[in-house]
Scaffold this motif. Sequence first.
Motif, PDB file in Angstrom:
ATOM      1  N   ILE A 285       0.832  -1.208   0.000  1.00 50.82           N
ATOM      2  CA  ILE A 285       0.000   0.000   0.000  1.00 50.82           C
ATOM      3  C   ILE A 285       0.862   1.252   0.000  1.00 50.82           C
ATOM      4  O   ILE A 285       0.534   2.244  -0.642  1.00 50.82           O
ATOM      5  N   TRP A 289       1.477   1.239  -4.289  1.00 54.82           N
ATOM      6  CA  TRP A 289       0.425   2.216  -4.588  1.00 54.82           C
ATOM      7  C   TRP A 289       1.006   3.574  -4.979  1.00 54.82           C
ATOM      8  O   TRP A 289       0.552   4.187  -5.949  1.00 54.82           O
ATOM      9  N   MET A 315      -3.970  -4.658  -5.557  1.00 53.52           N
ATOM     10  CA  MET A 315      -3.950  -3.794  -6.737  1.00 53.52           C
ATOM     11  C   MET A 315      -5.310  -3.653  -7.398  1.00 53.52           C
ATOM     12  O   MET A 315      -5.435  -2.945  -8.401  1.00 53.52           O
ATOM     13  N   LEU A 318      -6.675  -0.234  -8.406  1.00 52.21           N
ATOM     14  CA  LEU A 318      -5.970   0.428  -9.508  1.00 52.21           C
ATOM     15  C   LEU A 318      -6.281  -0.193 -10.861  1.00 52.21           C
ATOM     16  O   LEU A 318      -5.763   0.250 -11.878  1.00 52.21           O
ATOM     17  N   TRP A 483      -3.113   7.000   2.004  1.00 53.69           N
ATOM     18  CA  TRP A 483      -4.261   7.283   1.139  1.00 53.69           C
ATOM     19  C   TRP A 483      -5.574   7.371   1.905  1.00 53.69           C
ATOM     20  O   TRP A 483      -6.621   7.567   1.301  1.00 53.69           O
ATOM     21  N   ASN A 491      -9.012   2.742  -0.083  1.00 55.65           N
ATOM     22  CA  ASN A 491      -9.465   2.100  -1.317  1.00 55.65           C
ATOM     23  C   ASN A 491     -10.333   3.029  -2.150  1.00 55.65           C
ATOM     24  O   ASN A 491     -10.226   3.074  -3.379  1.00 55.65           O
ATOM     25  N   MET A 494      -8.087   5.603  -3.843  1.00 59.91           N
ATOM     26  CA  MET A 494      -7.302   5.034  -4.934  1.00 59.91           C
ATOM     27  C   MET A 494      -8.183   4.716  -6.133  1.00 59.91           C
ATOM     28  O   MET A 494      -7.773   4.921  -7.293  1.00 59.91           O
TER      29      MET A 494
END
Length: 793
Positions: A285, A289, A315, A318, A483, A491, A494
């Motif tokens: 992360i 990330w 991932m 993403l 994040w 999450n 992202m």
Amino acid sequence: MARKTPTLQIAQDATMERIAVSAVSKVGVLVPPWILLGLLTIAATIAHAAWGAPPAVTWATMAGTLSTVTLTGLTWAVSHQRGLLGRTHSTLTTFGAGLWFTIATITGITQQVTLMLLAFGGATLAIGWNIRAVIRQTPSDAAHSGDPLATLFDQAKASFGLKGAKVRTTEVTEHKVKGKMALPAGEKTAEDAIKNTDHMESGMKLPPGSVIVAQDEDDASQAHITFSDPRRIKQPIAWPGPSRPGASVGEPLRIAVYQDGDYVEHRFTGHHLQVMGRTGSGKSIGGAWNYVAEIITRRDAAVFCIDVSKDDQTMGPLRPALHRFETTKAGAVDLIRKMHAEIPERTKWLAARGYQAWEPGCGLTYWYLHIEEVAKLFSELSGEDAEKLEEIVKEIRSAGGSLFLSLQRADYTQIPTLIRSQMAKMCFGLSDPEDVKYGVSARQRKAGVHPHEWEDFYPGMAYLDAKSIRPTHYAMPLRTFSWGKTNNAANTAMRAHAAAYPASDRPGDEFTQRLAAPSGATASGPADGKAIPMPAAATAAAAPSGRWADAQWEDDNEGQAATVDGHNDEPSDRPTEARDDFGELLGDAAELVISTQFASAAMLQRKLRLSHVQSLRVLEALERKGIIGPRKGTDDSRRVLVPADDAQAAQAVVERLRREGDAVSEYLRTDDPDPSVTAGPKDPIHLTDEEAERFQTSEDGRPQRQMPPDEAFGLVCDWLRHRHAIGQPTFTAGEDELHTIRTKAGRKRPWIYKALKRLVDDGVLTKNETGSATTFTIADLTPLDDPGLGRAA
């Protein structure tokens, strides 16, 4: 009035505590000449009283004169390292003091001439020394005016063994004070200062980790020194947003913040990066990330990702921004094979246009291949595909690409040494200080970095050493951006970022378009829909949950696929390795070890492209056949028993092995319990009730259903309790009862080893490796009573 920085305030506070001592020391340097003048007067009075009358005065005069001349000459000789002025001043002072002492011994100090010489000559010499002391102090004070760092260093440098070194401030920002350290030429080097970092912090009463020292690449007697507050990066730092959206990936990536407040600006092209850290350290992360989040904002980059370990867990958010994301073995193999095939085409394309390597604006999209938990991928790849991945590592840089490999421990059992040696290093928190050498660079080890002290207490803290990292920062801790305060918030953030920079907005060059697939299309297979020749997968159990599900059962069927016979398309009853060409393999191995007169598992892996397990089995077969000797101690190499000088005899041995092979290696999975028991191919097989139970199948002939993970693990726990109750705490992994347990649970051989390893980690068992035998001993059954052992997340 300007606000004081926290780091500068530390130095200023420490200096204020010593102001009184500093003031006394400044006055103190003026007193000694006057004290010496007084002592000289008292000594002359005593000398006159003792030797001022004839006949002693004659001898006293001669002795005083001789002493004065001797001391004057000695002063001139020993002060040769001083400047001419200092040498002359010291010599005249000695001569004047000796001359006056001799006169006062003869006349007494009460004579008018003697008093006049004392008042004017003595006072002049004392004032002269005071002037010199003041002049020497004044430049230092001026240099340190407004420079608390230099003052603080000078006050304490003797205590940490750097007497003679000087520091001057070169830069002051909100979070750091940077300086240049000048070391005594020929006496100290920057390495001495680096080793004394802990003592510097103690001597200057600064928080541990406040001082970072780095070598000056142009001058061995100089060093860069940075003072910063290490407590600043102990807290999460919010992601500030993309640094250069729309720019080339050749521009630096902003992925973290250093302890001194500077951003980590990593120009990540032309090299690979290994990211290592224990579970919970933030390597995925925090590391993956932040790198990928920056890369996807660049106009000329494409990211290809493989994660056969955690599927979409890491991932997945993403996915829209990735040009291809593979979570299955089949998809990963397809991506590796296609990327391997495209690399030569890309290098030809660059060469035809006059490029030696990729550069911004050349017309090609820069590729990033990100592999999460790369150790598991290597364990599942065939030898041929593993070799292709190794070739990608060696060749993709010239074609315009880099690899980003993430794993927990980068030793030779997890990743090939050839690949590890090609990597720049980023290391997050570790558990064992012995692991540090696998995760950091040589110069980081020399600088004494200590990621093992973080463990998983500070997720996101790391060290980074790579091309473009400044020489003052490769040993400085950093913290990657956070994040979100919670997993859900992270999450969500992202996913929003990935949606803002979808891969569809960056289709890339023709090579990238051929290699890429629509997001999500390859989750269960290759993009083109063509079947890849892979072994049939074993039946998968229902997805478990909890700690044991994550770490224990996910690799349950690794390497246990059924082998299909080419004649009848039915699963063969022979082991996967038991091929008709085993004799050829054994012959090749024998020919290799005889010709080189050297045998080891590592050599067979490298030369014959075998797995580690296969190499060990081949060595065992060669030992049984009398080609090599037994293993001695921890040395992996074996003595070769067949000489190479008799080529004809050696060739006969090799041909015999090719023809006969080794039936034991092909079928035997454990040491033969009774070598005296033999049988022919037509002899009937008589099974005991227990043995017959092992071969029982369901009525329809289908494989037995796998038990749920918790239920299967419960069988092992019950068996351990039974062993403990009957007083048999020590056993091996090849126990018949364990075989029965895994058969009943519908599990394969690796499952038992993973279960025993987890029990060792939890303190239930202890492991003892003596020679080639590995035994386990029950140490503490208390953890088995914890309901969270096999269920807690």
